[in-house]
Design a protein around this motif. Structure first.
Motif, PDB file in Angstrom:
ATOM      1  N   PRO A  61      36.205 -32.174 -17.808  1.00  0.00           N
ATOM      2  CA  PRO A  61      35.260 -33.083 -18.205  1.00  0.00           C
ATOM      3  C   PRO A  61      34.754 -33.744 -16.885  1.00  0.00           C
ATOM      4  O   PRO A  61      35.642 -33.845 -15.922  1.00  0.00           O
ATOM      5  CB  PRO A  61      35.942 -33.969 -19.118  1.00  0.00           C
ATOM      6  N   GLY A  62      33.736 -34.383 -16.960  1.00  0.00           N
ATOM      7  CA  GLY A  62      33.157 -35.432 -15.930  1.00  0.00           C
ATOM      8  C   GLY A  62      32.803 -34.592 -14.618  1.00  0.00           C
ATOM      9  O   GLY A  62      32.690 -33.286 -14.570  1.00  0.00           O
ATOM     10  N   ALA A 120      42.693 -37.906 -11.539  1.00  0.00           N
ATOM     11  CA  ALA A 120      43.107 -38.631 -13.052  1.00  0.00           C
ATOM     12  C   ALA A 120      42.088 -38.840 -13.941  1.00  0.00           C
ATOM     13  O   ALA A 120      42.410 -38.413 -15.283  1.00  0.00           O
ATOM     14  CB  ALA A 120      43.761 -39.910 -12.582  1.00  0.00           C
ATOM     15  N   SER A 121      40.811 -39.211 -13.779  1.00  0.00           N
ATOM     16  CA  SER A 121      39.769 -39.600 -14.606  1.00  0.00           C
ATOM     17  C   SER A 121      39.292 -38.252 -15.280  1.00  0.00           C
ATOM     18  O   SER A 121      38.316 -38.292 -16.071  1.00  0.00           O
ATOM     19  CB  SER A 121      38.610 -40.412 -13.845  1.00  0.00           C
ATOM     20  N   ARG A 122      39.548 -36.966 -14.762  1.00  0.00           N
ATOM     21  CA  ARG A 122      39.314 -35.722 -15.460  1.00  0.00           C
ATOM     22  C   ARG A 122      40.255 -35.220 -16.198  1.00  0.00           C
ATOM     23  O   ARG A 122      40.238 -34.103 -16.614  1.00  0.00           O
ATOM     24  CB  ARG A 122      38.245 -34.900 -14.572  1.00  0.00           C
ATOM     25  N   ASN A 123      41.410 -35.869 -16.085  1.00  0.00           N
ATOM     26  CA  ASN A 123      42.662 -34.934 -16.453  1.00  0.00           C
ATOM     27  C   ASN A 123      43.473 -35.618 -17.830  1.00  0.00           C
ATOM     28  O   ASN A 123      43.502 -36.791 -17.940  1.00  0.00           O
ATOM     29  CB  ASN A 123      43.790 -35.441 -15.301  1.00  0.00           C
ATOM     30  N   GLU A 124      43.327 -34.578 -18.692  1.00  0.00           N
ATOM     31  CA  GLU A 124      43.666 -34.847 -20.030  1.00  0.00           C
ATOM     32  C   GLU A 124      45.325 -35.440 -20.037  1.00  0.00           C
ATOM     33  O   GLU A 124      45.540 -36.138 -20.997  1.00  0.00           O
ATOM     34  CB  GLU A 124      43.668 -33.788 -20.901  1.00  0.00           C
ATOM     35  N   TYR A 125      45.974 -34.861 -19.022  1.00  0.00           N
ATOM     36  CA  TYR A 125      47.349 -35.071 -18.867  1.00  0.00           C
ATOM     37  C   TYR A 125      47.616 -36.421 -18.069  1.00  0.00           C
ATOM     38  O   TYR A 125      48.899 -36.492 -17.520  1.00  0.00           O
ATOM     39  CB  TYR A 125      48.191 -34.115 -18.633  1.00  0.00           C
ATOM     40  N   ALA A 126      46.816 -37.195 -17.609  1.00  0.00           N
ATOM     41  CA  ALA A 126      46.918 -38.272 -16.734  1.00  0.00           C
ATOM     42  C   ALA A 126      47.966 -39.255 -16.998  1.00  0.00           C
ATOM     43  O   ALA A 126      47.990 -39.623 -18.061  1.00  0.00           O
ATOM     44  CB  ALA A 126      45.703 -38.959 -16.141  1.00  0.00           C
ATOM     45  N   LEU A 127      49.046 -39.518 -16.085  1.00  0.00           N
ATOM     46  CA  LEU A 127      49.843 -40.547 -16.403  1.00  0.00           C
ATOM     47  C   LEU A 127      49.283 -42.176 -15.840  1.00  0.00           C
ATOM     48  O   LEU A 127      48.408 -42.035 -15.128  1.00  0.00           O
ATOM     49  CB  LEU A 127      51.240 -40.285 -15.579  1.00  0.00           C
ATOM     50  N   TYR A 173      46.617 -43.318 -12.027  1.00  0.00           N
ATOM     51  CA  TYR A 173      45.562 -44.487 -11.750  1.00  0.00           C
ATOM     52  C   TYR A 173      45.750 -45.299 -10.685  1.00  0.00           C
ATOM     53  O   TYR A 173      44.948 -46.185 -10.146  1.00  0.00           O
ATOM     54  CB  TYR A 173      45.101 -45.277 -13.140  1.00  0.00           C
ATOM     55  N   LEU A 232      54.896 -46.328 -16.433  1.00  0.00           N
ATOM     56  CA  LEU A 232      53.940 -45.540 -15.612  1.00  0.00           C
ATOM     57  C   LEU A 232      53.987 -44.115 -15.781  1.00  0.00           C
ATOM     58  O   LEU A 232      53.025 -43.379 -15.401  1.00  0.00           O
ATOM     59  CB  LEU A 232      54.412 -45.988 -14.072  1.00  0.00           C
ATOM     60  N   PHE A 233      55.065 -43.628 -16.440  1.00  0.00           N
ATOM     61  CA  PHE A 233      55.105 -42.136 -16.554  1.00  0.00           C
ATOM     62  C   PHE A 233      54.845 -41.655 -17.917  1.00  0.00           C
ATOM     63  O   PHE A 233      55.398 -40.840 -18.341  1.00  0.00           O
ATOM     64  CB  PHE A 233      56.264 -41.684 -16.182  1.00  0.00           C
ATOM     65  N   THR A 234      53.876 -42.327 -18.831  1.00  0.00           N
ATOM     66  CA  THR A 234      53.432 -41.946 -20.084  1.00  0.00           C
ATOM     67  C   THR A 234      52.305 -41.358 -19.828  1.00  0.00           C
ATOM     68  O   THR A 234      51.197 -41.628 -19.003  1.00  0.00           O
ATOM     69  CB  THR A 234      53.370 -43.065 -20.926  1.00  0.00           C
ATOM     70  N   VAL A 235      51.857 -40.495 -20.528  1.00  0.00           N
ATOM     71  CA  VAL A 235      50.571 -39.846 -20.652  1.00  0.00           C
ATOM     72  C   VAL A 235      49.564 -40.641 -21.241  1.00  0.00           C
ATOM     73  O   VAL A 235      49.738 -41.011 -22.300  1.00  0.00           O
ATOM     74  CB  VAL A 235      50.628 -38.453 -21.435  1.00  0.00           C
ATOM     75  N   VAL A 236      48.448 -40.951 -20.350  1.00  0.00           N
ATOM     76  CA  VAL A 236      47.436 -41.560 -20.881  1.00  0.00           C
ATOM     77  C   VAL A 236      46.156 -41.083 -21.114  1.00  0.00           C
ATOM     78  O   VAL A 236      45.245 -41.455 -21.463  1.00  0.00           O
ATOM     79  CB  VAL A 236      47.229 -43.082 -20.166  1.00  0.00           C
ATOM     80  N   GLY A 237      46.172 -39.960 -20.402  1.00  0.00           N
ATOM     81  CA  GLY A 237      44.767 -39.111 -20.514  1.00  0.00           C
ATOM     82  C   GLY A 237      43.764 -39.525 -19.790  1.00  0.00           C
ATOM     83  O   GLY A 237      43.865 -40.272 -18.973  1.00  0.00           O
ATOM     84  N   LEU A 238      42.368 -39.130 -19.967  1.00  0.00           N
ATOM     85  CA  LEU A 238      41.310 -39.500 -19.423  1.00  0.00           C
ATOM     86  C   LEU A 238      40.931 -41.180 -19.713  1.00  0.00           C
ATOM     87  O   LEU A 238      41.228 -41.574 -20.599  1.00  0.00           O
ATOM     88  CB  LEU A 238      40.385 -38.906 -20.209  1.00  0.00           C
ATOM     89  N   ARG A 239      40.661 -41.415 -18.721  1.00  0.00           N
ATOM     90  CA  ARG A 239      40.093 -43.051 -18.662  1.00  0.00           C
ATOM     91  C   ARG A 239      38.662 -43.045 -18.162  1.00  0.00           C
ATOM     92  O   ARG A 239      38.392 -42.235 -17.409  1.00  0.00           O
ATOM     93  CB  ARG A 239      41.008 -44.020 -17.972  1.00  0.00           C
ATOM     94  N   GLU A 272      35.747 -43.547 -15.943  1.00  0.00           N
ATOM     95  CA  GLU A 272      35.894 -43.589 -14.646  1.00  0.00           C
ATOM     96  C   GLU A 272      35.191 -45.154 -14.293  1.00  0.00           C
ATOM     97  O   GLU A 272      34.329 -45.478 -14.902  1.00  0.00           O
ATOM     98  CB  GLU A 272      34.631 -42.811 -13.971  1.00  0.00           C
TER      99      GLU A 272
END
Lengths: 330, 648, 295
Positions: B274-275, B290-297, B301, C4-11, C13
């Motif tokens: 995405p993005g 991160a902003s394109r990553n489904e698994y972002a922690l 960010y 900090l180490f939890t998956v939050v996914g897309l935010r 931009e």
């Protein structure tokens, strides 16, 4: 295009040009007899006037006059200048040398200086040297040519009394020596060169910059060639064909520039002659001069193409393409 | 690594531009062993070219580069001046560029340019010796008849030959390190495969190391020993080709591999990251991906991840490898969801019927170039018909004939039973023809009018044909179409140069769809797009076909795209349709030698399979004027020469 | 720390930071030139407010006076006040510049667009005629045409200069149109049924106009130069009509008497105006040479 076709196009253009100039010149108000008889023309009686017009062939309809002129011209008779009362080629021959000297020297100086200046600017792109030269060049290119002449006369002739301000040689004793002619040539030549220099230098600069942005420059440097070598061997070599053909095309442009300079400096050349003939309705002379400049333009255009074909290997190939299959697949 | 040929530590490159400081390369470290090929992979704008130029110290004047350490074969070059660098270039390292059309000087013969490179390092060499060396080099890069060809100019050469000549120049100084920046991107698939194999064999023979920069994972798999994946100016993952392809650790690498059409199984839609990549003028403070990553922690960010070891020579810059992070199983490459079983509608009646189409161009007097010869095929309603061919195969000419822009010299094109080539018939059905067929071009500077807003571009067909917009105003209509192709109506007032490649392509598709056409002709619509964006557009095409029943004539050079998208495929070779079959059948049982060589040349993103796959060569002879189409299996046609059966 | 180490996914931009504010000058707008030119145009338009004397009144008692408090820029050899003449005469010069350019641009667009889109025979005919026109020095053409029109006025001079100044622009437009004719957006417009005028108006014109803007601005400069040169040579405006060119046509007398102000002041204004126009033109062109040197 074959040579025959080119020749035909050339002749056709000359025909159209002569007809157009012939018509326009004769349609314009103004009395051609004035240049023949001078002040006397105004005091002519109607009979004398009709006689004079018949003698000069001005009483016929314009179409018939043109046909007659064309017939004569084909036999090598370009008519007579009303003002100088001489055959047109004679009048022109007397002036041509002067214009060729001024224009030729100007031409050589302009194109050699422009190449050097453009290369310096491109080499120091966006650095102080380039910026200063660009600014100076832009300013000089904005100065109208006749005003440049006036400034030169004001400074070097009137104020400093260093150089003569008019003519091609001094009148009276000592006139016509080489040194004298050179002294008379300095100011007009400076005006001609300054008037055109930056236009061409800027063009050289920009086409060099375009070359410097291309990939082959990067490859040449990556293989270990020095910047200077790349500049000279590759960039300059690549703009050469277009520069040479630009030179050829510019012949009439620079000739046109000398017209104004000649007039301001009262330099006895083709320029002053054209100006006088147009102002004085000296029909045959004007027509011959227009055809001369037209021929110069067209010939230099053909020259430009020929030069391009010789110097640019791509054009050379296109010319011989029909002979052998050049494409080499692999 | 003590014996490393290249050691690069903490390199940063930035460019001063009017819009601000662009941080093109951010803190990159890498090393290279002698004789090794490292592939640097990334999408456009990720800083891979800047990285190469920084190593050669050939950056333009508006760039500044900093590196803590930069040594090549023991020479510390980080602090060398231009004058000191010059003798090293070409001898220590050398470079091959993307576009062989522009990287040779057009005014010198190929031989003279190679000779110049030879003399740059051995100035004392005598003329016959230089000449001998030139011939040797040309022989080395596989240019036959060098004696004759060294006297030719670059434009006498085809793209592949030029790239060989560039390679010869690069090898003239016997470099220890060869940097190749997208060396095969501008070439046809079959030529690309030859050049890659040549690159590898020459590099082995000379024992030189190489850095191969590319956006194509297939190319990486074919040629590279080690891989570095770049994203937004940083190396996000590095390891051997096996490690990166079979055990990717960075979510970006996952995304890249999953968006490849060649890895997608049948009936699956592609994964599209995405993005869009971030601008590098003010890069995000955390992980740029991160902003394109489904698994972002959450930490992605906040803080930039370091390169975590992932076993052996494998490193990845993602917080997922931190001991505190949850374990996430990498998704299987290619799988992104399965289309419903009935996704592909059964083809309906014949929509487009092309019969015996011939066309040739006359670039000069007495010169005729045959662009199309006796091409016949049909396209049925609701199917995606693919046409594959390399440059010069006549595929764009065909598209223009179908759209009625070019009138073919002979043959006919029936669209819904109307002969498009017959002026009287075409005029009678003018309105239907204008609105019912639409075209989408390859994304390029000229595909959309740069001085029209997106809204006006999309509404143009309606305005031209004076159609009352069903949704009120033209603007409303444009907004609707934009949403339809998955673009935010926010972009209505943007001009094409302000949009990214993928967005422009969506605008082009929206414009084509505005008239609700039955047939969409797509001429290389994804050729200029990055992999992840390409996946988005391919998914859109799939969606349009499955949900809305559009019919496509899809023209491409990329076989993996065609295989993923099309129902039936025709192969064009030098103006002739040489083979025509349902996609599965064609890929399983290609018959024509040209099709075989095309198939063998597609680079697969799978290093183990790819490395030793032999190339099927094709002699390159143009198909003769005769020949006929033989059906070898239901729906599978192949062009055979008269009198002689195709070798099966 | 652990969260900090939890998956939050897309935010979503963060919106890209707004581009740094840059001054007009940094964006390549030639501020000095624009201000100077605006001042000149305004000064000429509202010359009544600025003039200290009647610019056409010949004060024979004060011929060729040096600049002083009464005559700010001095007087010419006919006793006219140069300061007032500058503004009054600027009107003619600038008007000729703009009128001639408007006319030449119109002709150039027509000839260029027709030639670019026309079949080959019409195109080569038009180009041949253009070449013939170019082959005579424009000074001569202007003198001849002017002679046809009779006594020169501001309008007739503008007409003549406009009639001779369109060839270069027409050639560029023709080349641009030829290039754009095969552009994909034009083909796309043809596919949806756009006619000749639709394509010319919506696609071709906006694109080629931007590429000839520089030349059009340079034509303003060329027209002003042409007027002053013609008037200086005595074939342009008559001496009684005040313009920068006619003011300079008194230079011959001034040279002999050393009255530098008669030459330098009008010429200086003329050159400065031309420079300002050139700078504006160059600013329009600057975008063309992008990219960085590989050398």
């Amino acid at each position: 295009m074959t040579a025959v076709k080119r020749l035909a196009a050339f002749l056709l253009s000359m025909l159209v040009l002569s007809a157009a100039v012939f018509w326009i010149a004769r349609l314009a108000p103004g009395d051609p007899l004035v240049s023949y008889y001078g002040e006397r023309a105004e005091r002519l009686t109607p009979e004398e006037r009709a006689q004079a017009e018949a003698k000069l062939g001005l009483d016929m309809p314009i179409g018939a006059q043109y046909v007659r002129w064309l017939k004569n011209a084909l036999h090598g008779d370009l008519g007579v200048s009303f003002k100088y009362r001489q055959a047109v080629p004679e009048v022109i021959r007397g002036r041509l040398g002067n214009t060729l000297l001024l224009g030729g020297a100007g031409f050589v100086l302009i194109f050699s200086l422009a190449l050097a200046l453009g290369a310096v600017c491109a080499w120091y792109e966006d650095r102080p040297a380039d910026r200063v030269l660009c600014r100076l060049g832009t300013v000089t290119s904005c100065v109208p040519e006749f005003w440049m002449c006036l400034l030169l006369i004001l400074v070097f002739s009137v104020t400093l009394r260093l150089l003569p301000s008019s003519g091609a040689w001094s009148l009276g004793a000592g006139g016509g020596t080489a040194a004298d002619r050179a002294r008379h040539l300095v100011l007009p030549l400076t005006a001609v060169v300054l008037g055109h220099l930056w236009y061409y230098a800027y063009m050289v600069r920009n086409s060099l910059l375009e070359q410097m942005r291309s990939d082959y420059v990067l490859l040449a440097r990556a293989e270990g060639l020095s910047r200077r070598r790349v500049m000279v061997r590759h960039c300059l070599r690549n703009i050469l064909p277009s520069y040479l053909s630009l030179m050829a095309i510019s012949v009439p442009h620079i000739m046109g520039g000398t017209y104004i300079v000649e007039t301001v400096f009262s330099y006895p050349g083709i320029g002053t002659l054209s100006y006088e003939s147009a102002m004085g309705r000296d029909y045959d002379l004007l027509l011959a001069l227009c055809l001369l400049s037209g021929a110069v333009v067209m010939v230099s255009g053909m020259l430009a193409q020929a030069v391009n074909e010789r110097v640019d290997p791509r054009m050379r190939a296109r010319r011989t393409r029909h002979g052998k299959g050049a494409a080499d697949r692999g | 690594m003590e014996n490393a040929l290249l050691q690069l530590e903490h390199l940063s490159v930035s460019f001063r531009t009017p819009a601000g400081e662009v941080e093109a390369v951010r803190d990159v470290s890498l090393s290279l062993a002698p004789g090794e090929i490292l592939a640097v992979v990334g999408e456009s704008g990720c800083g891979k070219s800047a990285l190469c130029k920084a190593i050669m110290k050939l950056l333009p004047a508006n760039a500044s580069a900093r590196a803590e350490k930069l040594t090549v074969a023991g020479h510390d070059i980080a602090s060398l001046s231009e004058r000191q660098m010059r003798p090293l270039r070409g001898a220590l390292f050398s470079m091959v560029f993307q576009d062989p059309m522009t990287s040779l000087d057009p005014t010198y013969t190929v031989g003279a340019q190679i000779a110049e490179a030879v003399r740059a390092h051995e100035p004392r060499l005598k003329k016959p010796e230089v000449h001998r060396r030139v011939l040797e080099l040309m022989d080395l890069v596989g240019i036959d008849r060098p004696e004759e060809r060294c006297r030719l100019y670059p434009w006498n050469f085809s793209g592949g030959m030029r790239q060989r000549a560039v390679l010869a120049i690069a090898l003239a100084g016997r470099p220890k390190l060869l940097i190749a920046d997208e060396p095969t991107t501008a070439l046809d698939v079959t030529v690309q495969a030859q050049i890659l194999d040549l690159l590898r064999s020459v590099q082995r023979r000379l024992g030189a190391a190489a850095i191969l920069v590319t956006h194509d994972l297939g190319v990486v798999a074919r040629a590279a020993d080690r891989v570095a994946v770049m994203y937004a100016g940083k190396i996000v993952e590095t390891g051997t080709a096996e490690e990166v392809f079979y055990d990717p650790r960075h979510p970006y690498t996952w995304g890249l591999l999953r968006s490849l059409p060649s890895l997608a199984a049948e009936g699956e839609s592609l994964y599209a990251i995405p993005g869009m990549p971030p601008t590098l003028i003010a890069p995000p403070k955390g992980d740029a991906f991160a902003s394109r990553n489904e698994y972002a922690l959450a930490i992605d960010y906040e803080r930039q991840p370091p390169l975590f070891p992932a076993g052996g020579t494998h490193f990845a810059a993602t917080w997922l490898l931190d001991s505190r992070a949850p374990h996430i199983a990498p998704p299987r490459p290619g799988a992104a969801g399965v289309l419903p079983a009935q996704a592909r509608p059964a083809p309906g009646e014949v929509l487009l019927d092309v019969r015996h189409l011939c066309h040739s161009f006359h670039p000069a007097k007495n010169v005729a170039v045959r662009a199309l010869e006796d091409v016949s095929f049909t396209v049925r309603r609701g199917e995606i018909f693919g046409l594959v061919g390399e440059s010069g195969s006549g595929k764009s000419t065909l598209a223009r004939c179908v759209m009625g822009v070019l009138r073919p010299q002979s043959g006919s094109i029936l669209y819904k039973g109307v002969d498009v080539c017959d002026p009287a018939a075409a005029r009678a059905a003018r309105h239907m023809l204008r609105t019912d067929r639409q075209i989408v071009f390859q994304d390029s500077a000229s595909s959309l009018d740069p001085r029209m807003k997106a809204a006006d571009i999309i509404a143009e067909p309606m305005a031209v044909n004076h159609i009352a917009p069903p949704r009120g105003s033209l603007r409303e209509e444009a907004a609707f179409q934009m949403r339809y192709v998955g673009l935010d109506p926010l972009y209505l007032d943007k001009y094409p140069p302000e949009l990214s490649g993928g967005q422009r392509q969506r605008v082009a598709i929206a414009r084509a769809l505005a008239m609700e056409p039955s047939l969409l002709v797509a001429d290389e619509p994804v050729a200029a797009l990055d992999v992840s964006i390409q996946a988005q557009i391919l998914n859109l095409f799939r969606h349009l076909q499955a949900e809305h029943g559009f019919t496509f004539l899809f023209i491409a050079h990329d076989l993996s795209v065609v295989r993923y998208l099309c129902d039936r495929v025709g192969v064009l070779y030098r103006g002739r349709l040489v083979e025509l079959a349902p996609t599965k059948e064609l890929f399983a049982r290609p018959i024509h030698p040209y099709t075989k060589s095309l198939l063998s040349a597609i680079p697969l993103p799978d290093p183990r399979k790819e490395r030793d796959r032999p190339l099927c060569s094709f002699d390159g002879a143009a198909p003769g004027p005769g020949g006929r189409f033989t059906e070898t299996a239901p729906g599978h046609f192949v062009l055979t020469d008269d009198g002689k059966e195709a070798a099966l | 720390m652990d969260d900090l180490f939890t998956v939050v996914g897309l935010r979503p931009e963060a919106p890209p930071p707004p581009p740094p504010k840059r001054s007009l000058r940094q964006r390549g707008v030639p501020v000095t030139a624009a201000v100077f030119l605006a001042a000149m145009v305004l000064g000429c338009l509202f010359c009544r407010a600025l003039m200290t004397k009647d610019p056409t009144y010949m004060d024979l008692a004060n011929c060729a006076r040096r600049p002083c408090r009464e005559f700010l820029f001095g007087t010419d050899t006919m006793g006219r006040d140069i300061f007032s003449m500058i503004w009054y005469g600027g009107r003619s010069s600038l008007a000729i510049g703009f009128l001639a350019t408007a006319l030449s641009t119109l002709i150039a667009v027509l000839v260029g667009a027709v030639s670019g889109l026309a079949p080959r025979w019409l195109d080569s005919l038009l180009m041949r005629l253009t070449e013939i026109l170019l082959s005579v020095p424009s000074l001569l053409v202007i003198i001849l045409l002017q002679a046809l029109l009779g006594r020169p006025t501001v309008l007739s001079i503008a007409l003549v200069i406009g009639l001779t100044g369109w060839t270069a622009v027409a050639k560029v437009i023709r080349a641009e149109v030829r290039r754009m004719r095969t552009a994909e957006y034009v083909i796309a417009a043809r596919c949806v049924g756009g006619g000749f005028f639709h394509i010319l108006r919506r696609h071709l014109a906006p694109n080629f106009l931007s590429s000839v803007m520089f030349m059009v601005v340079m034509n303003v400069r060329g027209a002003i130069v042409a007027e002053s040169t013609l008037s200086f040579l005595g074939v342009g405006l008559p001496l009684e009509t005040v313009s920068w060119g006619t003011m300079l046509s008194l230079a011959d007398n001034a040279l002999t008497s050393g009255a530098w102000w008669i030459i330098l002041i009008p010429g200086g204004f003329l050159t400065a105006t031309l420079l300002a126009v050139t700078d504006l033109g160059n600013a329009l062109r600057r975008g063309a040479n992008k990219g960085h040197s590989n050398l």
